[in-house]
Write an enzyme that holds these catalytic residues in place. Sequence first.
Site, short mmCIF file in Angstrom:
data_model
loop_
_atom_site.label_atom_id
_atom_site.label_comp_id
_atom_site.label_asym_id
_atom_site.label_seq_id
_atom_site.Cartn_x
_atom_site.Cartn_y
_atom_site.Cartn_z
N MET A 45 0.83 -1.20 0.00
CA MET A 45 0.00 0.00 0.00
C MET A 45 0.87 1.25 0.00
SD MET A 45 -2.81 1.11 2.87
CE MET A 45 -1.61 1.12 4.19
N HIS A 99 8.82 -1.56 9.66
CA HIS A 99 8.15 -2.19 8.52
C HIS A 99 8.96 -2.06 7.23
CE1 HIS A 99 4.69 -3.97 6.64
NE2 HIS A 99 4.55 -2.97 5.79
N ASP A 135 8.08 -3.33 13.97
CA ASP A 135 7.05 -2.81 13.07
C ASP A 135 6.10 -1.85 13.79
OD1 ASP A 135 5.10 -2.49 11.00
OD2 ASP A 135 5.72 -4.43 10.19
N SER A 161 4.39 -6.22 2.14
CA SER A 161 3.24 -5.76 2.91
C SER A 161 1.94 -6.36 2.37
CB SER A 161 3.22 -4.22 2.94
OG SER A 161 2.41 -3.74 3.98
N GLN A 162 0.92 -5.53 2.02
CA GLN A 162 -0.35 -6.12 1.57
C GLN A 162 -0.20 -6.91 0.27
OE1 GLN A 162 -3.18 -2.91 1.04
NE2 GLN A 162 -2.59 -2.56 -1.09
#
Length: 295
Positions: free
Chosen positions: A27, A277, A221, A101-102
């Site tokens: 994202m 992250h 994170d 990530s996503q």
Amino acid sequence: MWSKILLLFLIKNINADPTPIVLWHGMGDTCCFSFSLGSFKIFLQEQIPGVYVHSLRVGNSTVEDMENGYFMYPNKQVDYVCDIISKDPKLQNGFNAIGFSQGCQFFRAVIQRCGHRIGPVKNFISLGGQHQGVYGLPHCGALQHQSCDYVRKLLNYAAYYSWVQKSLVQATYWHDPLDEDTYKSHSEFLAEINNERTINTTYIENLNNLNHFVLVKFDGDSIVQPKETEWFGFYKPGQAKKLITLQESELYLQDRLGLKRMDEAGKLVFLSVPGDHLRFSEDWFIQNVLEPYLI
């Protein structure tokens, strides 16, 4: 005779092209800008001479690709990517996959839903993926975007409304541990790919065809809540304080996704990085991911 066969085998493998790599960003990121996955693609090409790297662009432009990370229904994104990969002649003999990530849970959906229709995925590297969803959204990815505040507010109040599920990507992996029944019945993406409604055996078979499923968790994170979701951990149902590991979850104990058998077969790999992250050094990546799984 055997020495000649061995020599031919070695020559064939020395001359063989490296296994291609496909990337799916997270994202707020993009496929191709130099400050996003564009630089990571160059890094891989420098480390593995001759490798073909396909950084997925979902949309007709790089800007549209970033916007689709917020607003394009994930089930449509997965279909879109399945089609792209199936039509790429350089991927027909197999490839390694890396999600960011996503992009991790989206790429996993590609493997589960169309792994039998595309070139075989050999190793899948999940960098900070939200495989059990999220319950909180303190930040909005690598790039600051005007939609961040809107996203946070909407998820808190209306994540499971059908129109929100179809128009806001992050709602489809919002996982409210205080209301597991609503999550399972109204999550139009995550609950479905995690086999939490019914058991889709194709999902299990395709995922188990991987050589390795490498899960990377970022111990510092500050973006993903809870960070344990990056290893398929999550809050114990009914509350939002106590965390349980994948191995303690129904997903694992009932083997609803085949992860238990993958774990027992040594195909499930758990790695951790001390940083925030998606923060890792090139040296760490080379030693822990590139050399063991991409070469």
